[in-house]
Design a protein around this motif. Structure first.
Motif, short mmCIF file in Angstrom:
data_model
loop_
_atom_site.label_atom_id
_atom_site.label_comp_id
_atom_site.label_asym_id
_atom_site.label_seq_id
_atom_site.Cartn_x
_atom_site.Cartn_y
_atom_site.Cartn_z
N PRO A 186 80.68 -6.73 -54.62
CA PRO A 186 80.83 -7.03 -53.19
C PRO A 186 80.30 -5.94 -52.27
O PRO A 186 80.84 -5.73 -51.19
N ILE A 187 79.27 -5.23 -52.71
CA ILE A 187 78.73 -4.13 -51.90
C ILE A 187 77.29 -4.48 -51.52
O ILE A 187 76.43 -4.59 -52.39
N ILE A 188 77.04 -4.67 -50.24
CA ILE A 188 75.71 -5.08 -49.76
C ILE A 188 75.16 -3.98 -48.86
O ILE A 188 75.91 -3.35 -48.12
N PHE A 189 73.84 -3.77 -48.93
CA PHE A 189 73.25 -2.76 -48.04
C PHE A 189 73.08 -3.34 -46.64
O PHE A 189 72.49 -4.39 -46.45
N SER A 190 73.57 -2.59 -45.67
CA SER A 190 73.55 -3.01 -44.26
C SER A 190 72.14 -3.14 -43.70
O SER A 190 71.19 -2.67 -44.30
N ALA A 191 72.09 -3.70 -42.51
CA ALA A 191 70.82 -3.85 -41.80
C ALA A 191 70.29 -2.49 -41.40
O ALA A 191 70.86 -1.80 -40.57
N LEU A 192 69.18 -2.10 -42.05
CA LEU A 192 68.49 -0.85 -41.67
C LEU A 192 67.04 -1.24 -41.55
O LEU A 192 66.39 -1.59 -42.54
N SER A 193 66.51 -1.25 -40.34
CA SER A 193 65.19 -1.85 -40.16
C SER A 193 64.07 -0.90 -40.55
O SER A 193 64.17 0.32 -40.39
N TYR A 194 62.99 -1.50 -41.07
CA TYR A 194 61.76 -0.75 -41.31
C TYR A 194 61.18 -0.46 -39.94
O TYR A 194 60.93 -1.36 -39.15
N GLY A 195 60.97 0.78 -39.67
CA GLY A 195 60.59 1.20 -38.31
C GLY A 195 61.61 2.24 -37.88
O GLY A 195 61.27 3.34 -37.50
N ALA A 196 62.88 1.85 -38.00
CA ALA A 196 63.93 2.84 -37.79
C ALA A 196 63.92 3.78 -39.00
O ALA A 196 63.85 4.99 -38.85
N ILE A 197 63.96 3.20 -40.22
CA ILE A 197 63.88 4.05 -41.41
C ILE A 197 62.46 3.96 -41.98
O ILE A 197 61.69 3.07 -41.65
#
Lengths: 499, 153
Positions: A166-177
């Motif tokens: 139940p562990i999902i990676f949050s929204a981290l946008s390409y551009g920000a990261i």
């Protein structure tokens, strides 16, 4: 002009250990360290130091110590060092103070006031190393009732997405990261049997083939959204709000919009990528419903549609509306959720803690008899598997981790993401800096994190005598509170310890 | 056969490979003493080539056709069958620098601390993993042993 700002960090260089190798000089993107060949000495400009610890980690002789500067104003309970510093910064620039990462203020962290149960004598605990233990979770709308026909389940099951943990990676946008960080998250989600969220910056085309464990976000800027984008993912998420900046849009400065980012986001190179504060086609629940069904049509009703909001005062009523509008998944992002850039005053003062929002939303949906119609994802500062297990017991289906994933990749929470300079190669588009994140190493560390946390969750479940995460979900009797007031117990729906 | 492969796309130009190579080839093999106490500092045999954001660690690639060996006038440079690497014997070296001219990769350096001799990567054959590979913080230098070579290439 004379600045009234004092340095935030003190750099202590042990000259007996310093070998003048200049690794610190080369590794600092903020140009703190410099080498004077004439004197054969290394100097540091402390005013520029952000305390990211890159130089200290890279120094081959451990000659560097970076710690909070010990200067003090006259002690004042009302005017902290931070207040005076921020005020001075604004007196000098007249601007809004920006920051990155999540809220760092000492609001009550409810996870630290909740404890889990364990089995003793009257029911057996389970050893997950010897007996099967199920963390598998299905995200999506569940049917209202189950019908049988000749012992076969007879039901039209709406689209479901299976995750192994139940562990999902949050929204981290390409551009920000950076591309490297984004790729590492994508590949780690694939290998770890979970999902990663694209964030609002699109999904580079070359990273699509063979990868489906993705939540494709459709935010107010609609960057990089087209049919192929939506249909390549497992889940589509409409982003209404973000925990770090509820009610605020996004602004990716033009300097970070490189050729690759421009292609992925479908905007001209070098232009600012501005995400409006609201989605301008959504001013009501009815409007939201229209977009949800537009996305369902576009994806042939094969993918659950998630709607993400920041946790705010009316979250339960809004969540109820979202479910009735057709959302299959509700994502809540709490007070401590992270960001690549947000006004500090918003990050530190707007929104409510995720623990309270989760409990209230879960209870509201249950009271209305529609809890089965949507899965609940929660985000906002989850630090370990204990927090996650408690969130499941409070009613979450799965948890988004963003900051934790960044820390696994090397982030030290220096909060300078908004500058475009990241000495760890995570939150930058500068090719010299982004190379520092080897996607292979980052992926390995992320997969390790998921594995380690999953094993710990299994241990906790086993201790409670439960062999499937499903049995803990919303089971608040497995939680007890310590040191909370009655109103907090009422909102959380948890009894006090000893009760 | 031992080879070190440089991955340009993840080399961050920190030059820790140079530093640890120097330590490995110092008298004391202690990083602080090697830099601060030894009068004649060892020459690192790996060198980071850098231009803008591009960089990679360059050391001897142990060519199958070792021009340095062919060109050596004193027999100091030789191919070691046992380890499958090109090695250099400073006792025999006369410092004519012919090998430096012959090396098309620019991997041989001058050691002029005492006698003028060539300095080249010895693949740290006495170590399990060469010092530069062991200390590369971003896995930009990879050790490839004989059997893995084909799949990596």
């Amino acid at each position: 002009m004379l600045t009234h700002l004092l340095p935030e960090f003190k750099i202590i260089r042990d000259d007996e250990r310093c070998i003048r190798c200049e690794v610190c000089v080369r590794q600092c993107g903020f140009d703190v360290h410099s080498y004077d060949a004439e004197e054969d000495m290394l100097y540091a400009d402390e005013n520029k130091c952000v305390g990211c610890q890159r130089c200290a980690v890279m120094c081959p002789t451990n000659a560097l110590t970076i710690k909070p500067h010990d200067y003090e104003y006259r002690p004042n309970a009302n005017w902290s060092k931070e207040h005076i510093r921020d005020l001075n910064k604004q007196a000098e620039t007249g601007g809004v103070i920006l920051t990155g990462s999540g809220n760092d203020k000492p609001y009550r962290i409810y996870w630290d006031h909740l404890v889990l149960n364990a089995s003793q004598v009257t029911n057996p605990s389970i050893d997950p190393l010897r007996e099967p233990m199920e963390l598998r979770t299905y995200l999506g709308r569940k049917p209202d009732k189950v019908e049988f026909d000749n012992n076969q389940v007879k039901v039209d099951m709406p689209a479901q997405v299976m995750i192994e943990t139940p562990i999902i990676f949050s929204a981290l946008s390409y551009g920000a990261i950076s591309y490297q960080a984004w790729k590492a998250l994508l590949e780690a989600a694939d290998e770890g049997g979970t999902l990663c969220n694209t964030g609002e910056g699109g999904w580079p085309h070359e990273l699509r083939p063979g990868k489906t464990r993705v939540i494709a976000q459709c935010a107010s800027g609609r960057f990089g959204v087209d049919l192929d984008y939506l249909n390549s993912a497992s889940i589509v998420e409409i982003k209404i709000g973000q925990g770090a900046k509820p009610g605020i849009g996004g602004h990716l400065p033009g300097e970070k919009v490189s050729a690759d980012v421009s292609r992925t986001r479908m905007i001209p190179e070098g232009t600012d990528a501005i995400s409006p504060a609201p989605q301008h086609d959504i001013y009501s629940i009815e409007d939201l419903s229209m977009l949800i069904y537009a996305l369902k049509e576009a994806t042939h009703y094969e993918k659950p549609i998630s709607v993400k909001i920041s946790a705010v005062h009316n979250a339960p009523a809004i969540a109820s509306g979202m479910v009735r509008a057709g959302a299959d998944i509700i994502a809540l992002d709490g007070l401590r959720g992270g960001t690549g850039a947000a006004p500090k005053i918003i990050r530190d003062n707007v929104g409510i803690p995720i623990e309270l929002a989760l409990a209230a939303v879960d209870q509201r949906l249950r009271n209305e008899g529609i809890r089965n119609q949507a899965s609940i994802l929660v985000a906002g500062g989850f630090r370990n598997s204990g927090d996650i297990t408690k969130a499941i017991a409070l009613g979450a289906d799965a948890v988004y981790v963003g900051t934790a994933a960044l820390v696994a990749m090397g982030c030290t929470l220096c909060q300078k993401c908004y500058t475009g300079i990241c000495n760890w190669g995570i939150c930058t588009q500068d090719p010299y800096l982004s190379k520092r994140l080897n996607p292979e190493i980052a992926k390995r560390r992320l997969v390790n994190l998921i594995r380690g946390w999953s094993l710990e969750i299994k241990e906790m479940l086993g201790g409670m005598g439960i062999n499937a995460l499903e049995s803990l979900r919303g089971n608040r009797l497995h939680l007890r509170a310590i040191g909370l007031d009655q109103w907090e117990l009422d909102v959380l729906g948890v009894r006090g310890a000893g009760d | 056969m031992r080879r070190v492969i440089a991955k340009e796309e993840v080399c961050i130009g920190c030059r820790l490979c140079e530093i640890w190579c120097q330590v490995q080839h110092s008298d004391t093999k202690d990083i602080i003493k090697a830099f601060k106490k030894e009068d004649k500092q060892a020459v690192p045999r790996v060198h980071v080539e850098e231009e803008g954001a591009r960089s990679f660690g360059l050391q001897c690639r142990n060519c199958e056709e070792p021009y340095c060996v062919y060109s050596c006038i004193s027999g100091a440079m030789y191919y070691d069958e046992e380890t499958g690497t090109v090695q250099h014997d400073p006792e025999k070296c006369v410092g004519c620098w012919t090998c430096i001219m012959a090396c098309h990769r620019g991997a041989i350096l001058r050691d002029e601390r005492g006698e003028r001799v060539a300095a080249k990567c010895d693949m740290c054959t006495e170590l399990e993993v060469p010092a530069c590979v062991a200390h590369c913080p971003n896995e930009a230098l990879i050790l490839v042993e004989d059997d893995q070579e084909e799949e990596t290439e």
